[in-house]
Scaffold this motif. Structure first.
Motif, PDB file in Angstrom:
ATOM      1  N   UNK A 249       0.854  -1.193   0.000  1.00 23.48           N
ATOM      2  CA  UNK A 249       0.000   0.000   0.000  1.00 23.48           C
ATOM      3  C   UNK A 249       0.885   1.235   0.000  1.00 23.48           C
ATOM      4  N   UNK A 250       0.257   2.396   0.190  1.00 20.97           N
ATOM      5  CA  UNK A 250       1.062   3.618   0.264  1.00 20.97           C
ATOM      6  C   UNK A 250       0.591   4.511   1.412  1.00 20.97           C
ATOM      7  N   UNK A 251       1.517   4.925   2.250  1.00 15.74           N
ATOM      8  CA  UNK A 251       1.313   6.023   3.183  1.00 15.74           C
ATOM      9  C   UNK A 251       2.556   6.897   3.106  1.00 15.74           C
ATOM     10  N   UNK A 252       2.388   8.212   3.139  1.00 16.24           N
ATOM     11  CA  UNK A 252       3.557   9.086   2.979  1.00 16.24           C
ATOM     12  C   UNK A 252       4.594   8.927   4.100  1.00 16.24           C
ATOM     13  N   UNK A 254       5.348   6.047   5.781  1.00 13.18           N
ATOM     14  CA  UNK A 254       5.987   4.729   5.896  1.00 13.18           C
ATOM     15  C   UNK A 254       6.498   4.288   4.525  1.00 13.18           C
ATOM     16  N   UNK A 255       7.575   3.512   4.548  1.00 14.55           N
ATOM     17  CA  UNK A 255       8.130   2.965   3.300  1.00 14.55           C
ATOM     18  C   UNK A 255       8.960   1.731   3.610  1.00 14.55           C
ATOM     19  N   UNK A 256       8.582   0.542   3.193  1.00 15.88           N
ATOM     20  CA  UNK A 256       7.343   0.241   2.473  1.00 15.88           C
ATOM     21  C   UNK A 256       6.122   0.316   3.382  1.00 15.88           C
ATOM     22  N   UNK A 257       4.951   0.370   2.757  1.00 16.68           N
ATOM     23  CA  UNK A 257       3.693   0.443   3.508  1.00 16.68           C
ATOM     24  C   UNK A 257       2.836  -0.763   3.191  1.00 16.68           C
ATOM     25  N   UNK A 258       1.984  -1.090   4.126  1.00 15.43           N
ATOM     26  CA  UNK A 258       1.116  -2.256   3.917  1.00 15.43           C
ATOM     27  C   UNK A 258      -0.277  -1.993   4.467  1.00 15.43           C
ATOM     28  N   UNK A 259      -1.239  -2.635   3.817  1.00 16.76           N
ATOM     29  CA  UNK A 259      -2.613  -2.691   4.303  1.00 16.76           C
ATOM     30  C   UNK A 259      -2.718  -4.067   4.958  1.00 16.76           C
ATOM     31  N   UNK A 260      -3.206  -4.128   6.203  1.00 21.08           N
ATOM     32  CA  UNK A 260      -3.181  -5.414   6.911  1.00 21.08           C
ATOM     33  C   UNK A 260      -4.596  -5.962   7.058  1.00 21.08           C
ATOM     34  N   UNK A 261      -4.784  -7.210   6.630  1.00 22.88           N
ATOM     35  CA  UNK A 261      -6.076  -7.889   6.758  1.00 22.88           C
ATOM     36  C   UNK A 261      -5.976  -8.979   7.818  1.00 22.88           C
ATOM     37  N   UNK A 262      -7.099  -9.243   8.485  1.00 26.37           N
ATOM     38  CA  UNK A 262      -7.167 -10.438   9.345  1.00 26.37           C
ATOM     39  C   UNK A 262      -8.154 -11.408   8.701  1.00 26.37           C
ATOM     40  N   UNK A 263      -8.019 -12.691   8.985  1.00 22.93           N
ATOM     41  CA  UNK A 263      -8.994 -13.628   8.417  1.00 22.93           C
ATOM     42  C   UNK A 263     -10.359 -13.327   9.024  1.00 22.93           C
ATOM     43  N   UNK A 284      -6.103  -2.559   9.459  1.00 19.74           N
ATOM     44  CA  UNK A 284      -5.162  -1.479   9.780  1.00 19.74           C
ATOM     45  C   UNK A 284      -4.168  -1.188   8.674  1.00 19.74           C
ATOM     46  N   UNK A 285      -3.548  -0.005   8.834  1.00 22.72           N
ATOM     47  CA  UNK A 285      -2.466   0.390   7.939  1.00 22.72           C
ATOM     48  C   UNK A 285      -1.168   0.307   8.714  1.00 22.72           C
ATOM     49  N   UNK A 286      -0.058   0.007   8.012  1.00 22.89           N
ATOM     50  CA  UNK A 286       1.212  -0.144   8.724  1.00 22.89           C
ATOM     51  C   UNK A 286       2.376   0.039   7.763  1.00 22.89           C
TER      52      UNK A 286
END
Ligand code: DAH
Length: 340
Positions: A249-252, A254-263, A284-286
């Protein structure tokens, strides 16, 4: 005059018997024995009597007055007792009835979820930080590598107070504030629960909502540390069989950025309406803290690294308790709140 007094006595005794309330007795007293009462009126005529008659009439008048006064006291006492008895009959208390229990309030589901998140991260050695809800543009955007006119600002349509002051749109500014405060010390391990504000309002968005931010800075922090921390959190929050998935994902900031999913907590990953038949829920975003953000916070990005994450508390509460409309959380309807 004697006869007049005798008549008065008879009239008074009859009048007294007709009194039904203490108030009426008081009226009676004024009417017969007051300064302008009937007895006084008759006695004013005594001056016209002869010196033989005067003591006789005087004595009779005194006797009548004493008699009436005594009667009046007895009557008043009796009436008071009667009124009291009647009142007790109406107002009687049954001491064997069960008491009225005042309804007890309870903790709001959002506060319960925030407490639980705090517990989990404190268990992993994190401290809790707070920051102001009215924030400077500098911390909310600039110090997070979101310069003026950056398109990322549009996603956080905001409530401005002046061009430089706004209601914070996320809890991320507390990352910058904490770095400024703590630098050059490491490790930094904080979570930041709090209210944030955006111009959104529908069944899944509220203009005020809650986030929990996380930040860890140390020498040699790696992306795998972020992943392990989030997996541990997901398992403690939603169950030991939880899986997580990270998507680029992208957030200004963080680098790299991730979108986090749970099952998906509803179908355990099989696919259902809640997860849109994907088996996954985005929570969440991270990412790894952007070197520029570390530098602006005073840290040397050659020496330390860090990870950060941010989650929406309402979303987690809705998933945990199966709530389908976010507005229910803010309506303060006791029938809803008492279910948690
Ligand atoms: N501040 C972001 C938001 O409100 C959420 C977020 C994403 C926070 C990534 C982070 C992060 O700390 O690393 O949309």
């Amino acid at each position: 005059m004697k006869e007049e007094l005798q008549l008065l006595k008879e009239k008074a005794v009859k009048g007294l018997k007709e009194c039904k309330t203490v108030d009426e007795l008081n009226e009676f007293k004024v009417k017969y024995m007051g300064k302008k009462g009937e007895l006084t009126r008759i006695l004013r005529g005594m001056g016209k009597l002869s010196s033989e008659e005067r003591p006789v009439v005087g004595q009779l008048a005194n006797e009548i007055r004493d008699y009436l006064e005594k009667e009046l006291i007895t009557f008043t006492e009796n009436l008071k007792i009667k009124e009291m008895e009647e009142r007790l009959l109406v107002e009687s208390i049954d001491v064997t009835l069960p008491g009225i229990c005042p309804e007890l309030g309870r903790q709001h589901p959002l506060s319960q979820v925030i407490d639980e998140i705090e517990e989990i991260f404190m268990g992993m050695g994190y401290n809790i930080e707070e920051g102001p809800e009215i924030e400077l543009d500098h911390y909310n955007f600039e110090a997070l590598n979101i310069p003026k006119d950056h398109p990322a600002r549009d996603m956080q349509d905001s409530f401005y107070i002046t061009p430089d002051v706004l209601l914070r749109t996320h809890t991320s500014p507390v990352q910058a504030r904490t770095m400024e405060k703590t630098c050059p010390h490491v490790p930094v391990k904080i979570i930041v629960p709090g209210k944030v504000f955006r111009r959104d309002d529908d069944s899944t968005h509220s203009p005020m909502f809650h986030q929990v931010e996380g930040l860890a800075i140390n020498t040699n922090i790696r992306f795998s540390d972020l992943k392990g921390t989030l997996l541990s959190f997901a398992r403690q929050m939603f169950g030991a069989d939880q899986k997580i998935r990270l998507r680029p994902s992208f957030f200004p900031f963080t680098e790299p950025s991730a979108e986090v999913d749970i099952s998906c907590v509803m179908c355990k990953g099989a696919g259902c309406r809640v997860c849109g038949y994907t088996g996954w829920l985005e929570v969440l975003g991270a990412g790894m803290v952007h070197p520029r953000v570390l530098e602006m916070g005073g840290y040397n990005s050659e020496e330390v690294t860090g990870f950060a994450f941010g989650m929406g508390v309402e979303r987690i509460a809705m998933l945990k308790y199966g709530i389908d409309d976010m507005r229910l959380l803010f309506e303060n309807d006791v029938r809803f709140l008492s279910q948690f």
